[in-house]
Design an enzyme around this catalytic site. Structure first.
Site, PDB file in Angstrom:
ATOM      1  N   HIS A   1       0.452  -2.958   7.915  1.00 18.54           N
ATOM      2  CA  HIS A   1       1.280  -1.855   7.545  1.00 18.54           C
ATOM      3  C   HIS A   1       2.113  -1.922   6.394  1.00 18.54           C
ATOM      4  CE1 HIS A   1       2.388   2.053   8.536  1.00 18.54           C
ATOM      5  NE2 HIS A   1       1.948   1.974   9.795  1.00 18.54           N
ATOM      6  N   ARG A   2       2.547  -3.124   5.928  1.00 18.57           N
ATOM      7  CA  ARG A   2       3.038  -3.445   4.679  1.00 18.57           C
ATOM      8  C   ARG A   2       2.102  -3.242   3.441  1.00 18.57           C
ATOM      9  NH1 ARG A   2       4.189  -9.700   5.525  1.00 18.57           N
ATOM     10  NH2 ARG A   2       1.874  -9.445   6.154  1.00 18.57           N
TER      11      ARG A   2
END
Length: 463
Positions: A434-435
């Site tokens: 998700h980064r």
């Protein structure tokens, strides 16, 4: 004069390997790139090719012995009594080393001898003088004067717990070294390492622990409380992890610890994919597996959504978007779960990709891979449907940013165009960092692959 074949750096922090089997014996004549030994690293069993031709003079160890990168694996002499490697080729060897560990690359200097150049390959004379002068510093070799000075300094620094420095951040490569230190209540990076560039080795941690034994209990670093365990019941037994099991456990733990992963999934009608595969095989007389076809769709999807073909650099807070698609194919092998890599998948046709995946599958049957086959992946495809399951919240293969999973192909009731029919359905799952991207990007990638599966003929023009 004999030439030494040096055990190369096997890549990704693997600095030692155990000899499984010798494929040659003293007196045998070998040719360039002939496999000469099987070694078991923390990841797999690999066969190492010899970078030059010659006659085997001596072997560097017995079966079962653990060798470290930079040590002599075997010594060869020329078949005609001269050097095993021409002097001009040996002089060019350092320049022929690739920049990335464990990845074979062609170079002008190396192609006259070996097409499988790896970090750590090199030839040099067996005289003590030439060894001392030419030994790579990154393997921790030093001349006598330097070694004496370093040893003396290390003795001065090694007086009990004072060797720990909270402000120090020495490099620590081995997960085993980190774990041993952590289990005894301290950070291995706070030690002054004795390896190249102050790398903390296992011997440094063990030496420090021995010194703690002679110190007063109050001077010891606080150790975590011992876990409480219930008495062993009848029939209980403990199974120690082997080298590969320990490496896999550390790798999985690191992925879960460092990557904030999310997962999205969807059911897909794969009936038309199977029909297209049958027509393709009838037209060509060749076999095409579902994994190869989906892999081709994945490569096309990554071209449209390159963030999924990335890695996150936590030290610099940057996303590294990879130019090449090095496609990992998760495989269950006799040595456990491994992810062999098809390098440069974006340059391959469907046939080439199929053949490359097939070659990795043949290697997986024995668990023996070439040194470069398990490194450098940028995205992983996991067909766990072959295990008979529909879905999985898979662990991302660190340091990659995403993994696509394919569930089993099964007939189910399916509503299409307002009508109920029996269709062949599979579940696609993508786990992503998700980064690197948000759910919208991952969903767009997933729906593109799904569209390719549901309507393979309609998307051929785009591929």
């Amino acid at each position: 004069m004999g030439r030494d074949f040096i055990l190369p750096d096997l890549g990704e922090g693997l600095t030692e390997a155990e000899i499984v089997a010798w494929l040659v014996a003293p007196g045998d004549e070998v040719v360039i790139d002939q496999p000469v030994v099987e070694l078991e690293s923390a990841k797999s069993v690999v066969q190492l090719p010899c970078p030059f031709a010659g006659v085997v003079e001596s072997l560097g160890g017995e079966v079962g012995e653990v060798l470290h990168a930079g040590t002599v694996l075997m010594t060869l002499a020329s078949a005609n009594g001269g050097d095993a490697t021409p002097p001009e080729a040996a002089a060019a060897a350092p320049a022929a080393m690739p920049a990335e560990p464990g990845i074979a690359v062609p170079t002008d200097a190396a192609t006259e001898e070996s097409g499988a150049v790896l970090i750590g390959y090199g030839t040099r004379a067996t005289t003590a003088t030439k060894r001392a002068a030419s030994a790579p510093a990154r393997f921790g070799r030093r001349d006598a004067a330097t070694a004496t000075t370093t040893t003396t300094a290390g003795t001065r620094q090694g007086s009990g717990p004072a060797r720990l420095d909270p402000a120090r951040r020495s490099p620590v490569v081995s997960p085993i070294v980190r774990r041993i230190a952590r289990e005894h209540g301290f950070d291995a990076s706070q030690l002054a390492g004795s390896g190249p560039d102050h790398l903390v080795m296992r011997r440094d941690v063990e030496s420090f622990l021995r010194e703690l034994e002679v110190e007063a209990p109050a001077s010891r670093p606080a150790a975590p409380p011992a876990p409480t365990t219930s008495p062993a019941a009848a029939g209980d037994r403990r199974v120690p992890l082997d080298r590969m099991g320990r490496a896999a456990a550390a790798h999985f733990s690191r992925s879960r610890r460092e990557i904030p992963e999310a997962t999205v999934w969807m059911d897909v009608d794969a009936t038309e994919l199977l029909t297209a595969r049958r027509h393709l095989q009838e037209a060509t007389g060749e076999r095409f597996g579902v994994t190869a076809l989906v892999a081709r769709f994945v490569v096309a999807a990554l071209a449209r959504h390159p963030l999924l073909n990335s890695s996150f650099d936590a030290e610099r807070d940057e996303i590294l978007m990879h130019g090449a698609v090095n496609l990992g194919i998760a495989a269950q092998t006799p040595r456990g779960l491994l992810v062999p890599v098809v390098h440069g998948a974006e340059r391959m046709s469907l046939r080439e990709l199929r053949d490359a995946i097939g070659a990795r599958g043949e290697e997986a049957a024995s668990g023996a891979f070439s040194p470069a086959a398990l490194s450098g992946g940028t995205f992983t495809l996991n067909n766990y449907g072959t295990l008979g399951v529909d879905g999985s919240a898979a662990i991302i293969n660190h340091p990659e940013a995403a993994m696509l999973g394919i569930g089993r192909l099964v007939e189910r009731p399916w509503v299409g165009d307002g009508e109920l029919a029996v269709r062949t359905v599979t579940e696609l799952t993508i786990s992503f960092d998700h980064r690197v991207c948000d759910g919208a990007e991952a969903a767009a990638f997933l729906t593109f692959v799904a569209r390719c599966i549901e309507r393979p003929v309609s998307v051929l023009a785009d591929l």
